[in-house]
Design an enzyme around this catalytic site. Structure first.
Site, PDB file in Angstrom:
ATOM      1  N   HIS A  72       0.815  -1.219   0.000  1.00  0.00           N
ATOM      2  CA  HIS A  72       0.000   0.000   0.000  1.00  0.00           C
ATOM      3  C   HIS A  72       0.848   1.269   0.000  1.00  0.00           C
ATOM      4  O   HIS A  72       0.333   2.350  -0.281  1.00  0.00           O
ATOM      5  CB  HIS A  72      -0.996  -0.009   1.173  1.00  0.00           C
ATOM      6  N   ASP A 103       0.431  -7.570   1.628  1.00  0.00           N
ATOM      7  CA  ASP A 103       0.831  -6.171   1.806  1.00  0.00           C
ATOM      8  C   ASP A 103       2.347  -6.017   1.853  1.00  0.00           C
ATOM      9  O   ASP A 103       2.896  -5.359   2.745  1.00  0.00           O
ATOM     10  CB  ASP A 103       0.201  -5.564   3.063  1.00  0.00           C
ATOM     11  N   SER A 185       4.602   2.823   7.744  1.00  0.00           N
ATOM     12  CA  SER A 185       4.241   1.685   6.896  1.00  0.00           C
ATOM     13  C   SER A 185       5.390   1.298   5.977  1.00  0.00           C
ATOM     14  O   SER A 185       5.952   2.141   5.278  1.00  0.00           O
ATOM     15  CB  SER A 185       3.013   2.035   6.060  1.00  0.00           C
TER      16      SER A 185
END
Length: 614
Positions: A72, A103, A185
């Site tokens: 992402h 992910d 992230s």
């Protein structure tokens, strides 16, 4: 003023005295921790889109610039991106492979071949209470690319986080109270020794402020190791399904509640109502435990499964199926990426735009960060363009060609057969007794055994070649083997690098060797990553075929030929390699179909004619 100076002097004296009273071992531990963190910071990456928008984190895992991040994060950055590191330098980077379900994304930084990189640890050895620290770019604070560090402990292991749709499913992940915020992230989670144990990607935030509340999740590095070969292949990686649904029964056991009758699990004997006892070597006591194990393996891998049927226990090897069809996965990837932080109410991560770094603050020998115009993607730089090739079904087909060439070059270095395109005659002793002779050419595959002689025409429809009966089409599979060695992957037909796979046979399960390969409770594939084999896959003559190469020698170790997606493949295993006229050649071939060995032959005479029309 005089009183103030006196007070400061007194405080300084007390501080010096207090430090002098600290045990030397404490000071040494503090210095060691800071040294570990400093070393880990050097491998961290701040990721931005080429136009300066968005952003996230990553970590370099090899000196040639391969780096891990979240899907992402890279989805928002595009195929070409900018990566800043702790030394203040900014590098061009290109997407390599993506795992949208797990992910995870693999990118490659350009510009040097001596990148500081993280040492990968063994996340199955991590325990609750172990120290851990997260490194990354929270809230895009790293305007000079110096990463932030947050320290904490491992709060939980084997956590399961539900997906957003069928993407961004966090299985068997690590939970930590080290602060993970928007912008972290894709960044690394390290253990106390500075070994990479996970990739941060998800957190539980307050709904309004999106502020970390001390519950963050990292994708385990051992899961990523299982997928790393596929990611390096430039692929859009899919995860797996067993082809069966399971649920917890009133007595607390986990049982099959539905199963597809064309699944490999059904062919191996699993039925409605059977209890799932162990999967990949791990005891299954909850549905989430099963999902945790299933989620760490790519599709097509063969995983040991133990089940109980009518009071009797069975050990089988199940070939996992894809969670999506290839077209379905591509369509999902092309959509807007869901945000992972709020599984019950997905939100798009929108970190602030990074600030520009003055060029005068960057070293002169570094690529300069060009003018960035929000909302306008700049053209792909030439050095990135040279390493990017778009192809449907791939994140970057360029890297698939690189890995396929690497694998084939290792194999052909052991023996080049392109001049042996005439008829092959192989003769040897059968393990079951008697002698077998094979004849293989461009158009004919034949076998003579004590039971008789069979000959098949090798044309455009190999799916129709089923001889000998009960072998799954051994003559067709042998013709594929000869074809690959003679013409190579470029002329074979549609043949691509698949990734890395374990070589687990049905006999391994019988001998329980697969348990050693793929699963004790705390020694899953991560500890055996070096035993994974390179694999190519493709189609020719109407059949799907897969070639598996020994990771240590480069020799072709196995061939699988699928005549139909709902049937077992014909499996050929090549072993006992020896040099013959300057080329290594297998001296033993075993053919398996389903759970049975059809034949094993030890070759004593090998004749490979030159010429032919290949």
């Amino acid at each position: 003023m005089r009183y103030a100076c006196a007070a400061m002097l007194i405080l300084a004296i007390f501080a010096t005295a207090a430090r002098a009273e600290v045990d030397e071992s404490v000071l040494r531990a503090e210095a060691d921790r800071m040294a570990v963190i400093d070393r880990a910071q050097q491998a961290a990456v701040a990721i931005f889109a080429a136009d300066g928008q968005g952003g996230g984190s990553g970590v370099v895992i090899s000196p040639d610039g391969y780096a891990l991040s979240n899907f992402h994060v890279t989805k928002g950055s595009g195929d070409a991106m900018k990566c800043g590191m702790a030394d203040g330098r900014l590098y061009d980077a290109v997407i390599v492979g993506i795992d949208p379900v797990g992910d995870v994304a693999l990118v490659k930084l350009l510009g040097r071949d001596d990148f500081p990189h993280a040492e990968m640890g063994d996340s199955d050895q991590v325990q609750v209470g172990d120290p851990a620290f997260a490194v990354g770019n929270p809230f895009l604070l790293a305007t000079d690319f110096t990463p932030s560090v947050s320290y904490g402990i491992i709060s939980g292991v084997h956590r399961y986080q539900y997906p957003a749709g069928t993407l961004l499913e966090y299985t068997d992940c690590l939970q930590t109270d080290a602060s993970i915020n928007p912008g972290n992230s894709g960044g690394p989670l390290f253990d106390g020794q500075g070994r990479l144990i996970g990739i941060n990607g998800r957190g539980s935030f307050e709904k309004r402020g999106r502020v970390n509340v001390g519950v963050g999740y990292a994708i385990s590095i051992n899961q990523i190791k299982n997928f790393l070969g596929h990611l390096k292949a430039g692929r859009i990686v899919d995860h797996a399904t067993l082809g069966a649904r399971i649920a917890t029964r009133p007595d607390g056991t986990v049982a099959v509640t539905d199963i597809l009758d064309d699944s490999d699990a059904f062919r191996r004997g699993l039925r409605y109502g059977d209890e799932i006892v162990r999967f990949a070597g791990r005891s299954i006591r909850t549905v989430n435990t099963f999902k945790n194990v299933l989620g760490i393996f790519p599709k097509d891998w063969r995983i040991p499964l133990t089940y109980r049927h009518e009071g009797k226990t069975y050990d089988i090897a199940v070939r996992l199926e894809g969670l999506h069809s290839p077209e379905e996965l591509v369509a999902k990837v092309q959509g807007r990426p869901p945000a992972p932080e709020m599984p019950d109410k997905p939100k798009q991560e929108r970190p602030k735009q990074p600030k520009e770094v003055p060029e005068k603050d960057q070293p002169d020998d570094q690529p300069k960060r060009g003018p960035m115009h929000p909302g306008q993607a700049p053209p792909m730089p030439d050095n990135v363009k040279a390493l990017f090739e778009a192809r449907r079904g791939f994140a970057n087909y360029y890297f698939n060609k690189i890995e396929r060439a690497r694998t084939w070059n290792r194999c052909v270095a052991r023996g080049d057969f392109h001049e042996s395109s005439g008829e092959w005659t192989l003769r040897g002793e059968l393990a079951a007794g008697g002698e077998a002779q094979f004849r293989l050419s461009n158009s004919i595959a034949a076998i003579t055994m004590p039971g008789g002689h069979l000959e098949a025409h090798i044309g455009d429809n190999l799916a129709s070649v089923t001889d000998p009966p009960g072998s799954g089409g051994m003559l067709a599979a042998l013709s594929l083997w000869r074809r690959l060695l003679v013409v190579g992957p470029d002329r074979f037909g549609n043949l691509e690098y698949l990734g890395t796979v374990p070589l687990v046979t049905s006999q391994d399960i019988v001998d329980r060797r697969a348990i050693m390969l793929l699963g004790h409770d705390r020694a899953l594939a991560g500890a055996h990553a070096s035993e994974l084999c390179d694999a190519m896959s493709g189609t020719y003559g109407g059949v799907e075929c897969r070639f598996i190469f020994d990771s240590k020698t480069g020799n072709l170790a196995a061939l699988e030929m699928f005549r139909s997606p709902d049937d077992d493949p014909c499996e050929l295993y090549f072993s006992d390699y020896a040099e013959i006229e300057g080329r290594v050649f297998p001296r033993q071939i075993e053919c398996r179909y389903g759970d049975a060995s059809y034949l094993t032959v030890k070759l004593s005479a090998i004749k490979l004619d030159k010429g032919g029309s290949e």
